[in-house]
Design a protein around this motif. Structure first.
Motif, short mmCIF file in Angstrom:
data_model
loop_
_atom_site.label_atom_id
_atom_site.label_comp_id
_atom_site.label_asym_id
_atom_site.label_seq_id
_atom_site.Cartn_x
_atom_site.Cartn_y
_atom_site.Cartn_z
N ARG A 36 2.67 1.42 -3.44
CA ARG A 36 2.14 1.72 -4.99
C ARG A 36 0.53 2.18 -4.78
O ARG A 36 -0.05 2.21 -5.95
N LEU A 37 -0.06 2.23 -3.75
CA LEU A 37 -1.43 2.75 -3.81
C LEU A 37 -1.60 4.29 -4.36
O LEU A 37 -1.00 4.78 -3.55
N PRO A 38 -2.25 4.45 -5.20
CA PRO A 38 -2.36 5.89 -5.64
C PRO A 38 -3.27 6.72 -4.71
O PRO A 38 -4.36 7.16 -5.17
N ILE A 44 0.95 -1.18 0.20
CA ILE A 44 -0.04 0.00 -0.05
C ILE A 44 0.78 1.23 -0.06
O ILE A 44 0.71 2.37 -0.67
#
Lengths: 149, 77, 149, 77
Positions: free
Chosen positions: C118-120, C115
């Motif tokens: 790479r969670l935008p 998370i």
């Protein structure tokens, strides 16, 4: 702010989580150990935990103190349930909060590993086929050596 | 002396008193029990012992009134 | 049995834990990320999470799928909250259950690390002194390489 | 094109359309924006781009109607 208990009543995991947390802490972890319906392939219908209660309480306190000094947070709560439990009952709950997630993950894991290694608690499993047996356990180290940080 | 779990079942009792010579160690107590025969054969030579709630070594000296617990392999969690 | 959501309402961590668990599972873990009152030494009064919502949902699903295949449990629930949050509000909750504790610990940790990577989602912090700023973040890998198991 | 967080603030808009030659790649789009000057200087040369919700590389070819998002360093959790 640590909390340690050995109980005979059901554990409510959310209550354990309430013991930790602070405005400074960004990470809270709750580990919940539950009686499962199988062990080594054998269907289990229930278990009985027996403990050397006074010693178990002091070993649990010792484990929590070690976690505090190793991982730098004193927001730790852990409760262990003994007696007769059925499938789905909570046997142990460990809650930790800390500024960053690293400490909470490491501290909760450490506490569970140490409980498995040295908490004077024994588990008798009652199988669906009517047999019963003490779960194979781990031999506690006679002299406890705390790993350097 | 306290016996738990499988040891309690093997010994047939959870609690027992014993008299030992002054200066006796944990290892002496274990030998003493083994010499008493059958019902203590469930205790291995390397049995883990706690004295007054603290894991102890075979060389630990016992004192009058000590609570000595025989601890089978633990299985918590 | 996985559950993934991006929400704007308050998260109740106990609800997330309800999504996981099974009679076969002996270990349940709940990670709760909370808005804390400081960052890098600066007192914080609140934060705003902005997300690329559609993509965040699919990245979160992807992360959960990877955790399932790497750690062998499909009992995973994760909810992320966006919008304006104050100190103590829950921003993320991750729950995992599995037969043994190893998988739950590893899977929940894996999900949180991914998370972060790479969670935008972006976080603007509002400081007590009136300043506001985007929290320094991590550059997502352009091409995602899943570590071999 | 979608711009988020600090990029949205830098560009002054969260959403914008652009026309590109057929066969243009992500890298061509970035060059095109940089050539348009000041307001796109907030986008680094190595800006992370997602095409239709998937992180993409500079060599990814763009197609008509693609949703191209410019992704600042992420800070979730």
């Amino acid at each position: 702010m640590s909390f340690v208990a050995i109980v005979r009543q059901p554990i409510n995991p959310s209550d354990i989580l309430q013991h930790v947390g602070s405005e400074e802490d960004g990470a809270n972890i709750l580990f919940v150990g539950v009686v499962r319906n199988h062990n080594d392939g054998f269907p289990v219908k229930g278990v009985r935990y027996e403990a050397y209660e006074k010693m178990a309480k002091s070993v649990l306190e010792e484990i929590v103190m070690e976690a505090r000094s190793q991982f730098g947070t004193d927001r730790i709560a852990t409760t262990y349930r003994i007696g007769n439990l059925v499938i789905g009952d909570v046997s142990v709950a460990v809650a930790v909060s800390s500024h960053h997630r690293e400490q909470s993950f490491l501290a909760s894991r450490f506490i569970m590993e140490e409980i498995k290694k040295r908490l004077p608690v024994w588990k008798k499993e009652f199988y669906v086929d009517g047999r019963e047996d003490w779960t194979e356990g781990l031999t506690p180290p006679s002299v406890l050596v705390t790993e350097p940080k | 002396m306290l016996f738990f779990a499988s040891y309690r079942e093997g010994v047939g009792s959870g609690r027992m008193d014993v008299r030992l010579p002054i200066g006796a160690k944990v290892s002496d107590l274990i030998s003493e029990l083994h010499s008493k025969g059958e019902k203590f054969t469930c205790l291995p030579d390397s049995v883990v012992v706690a004295v007054n709630h603290v894991y102890s070594e075979p060389v630990t000296t016992l004192n009058d009134g000590d609570e000595v617990a025989f601890i089978p392999p633990v299985a918590g969690g």
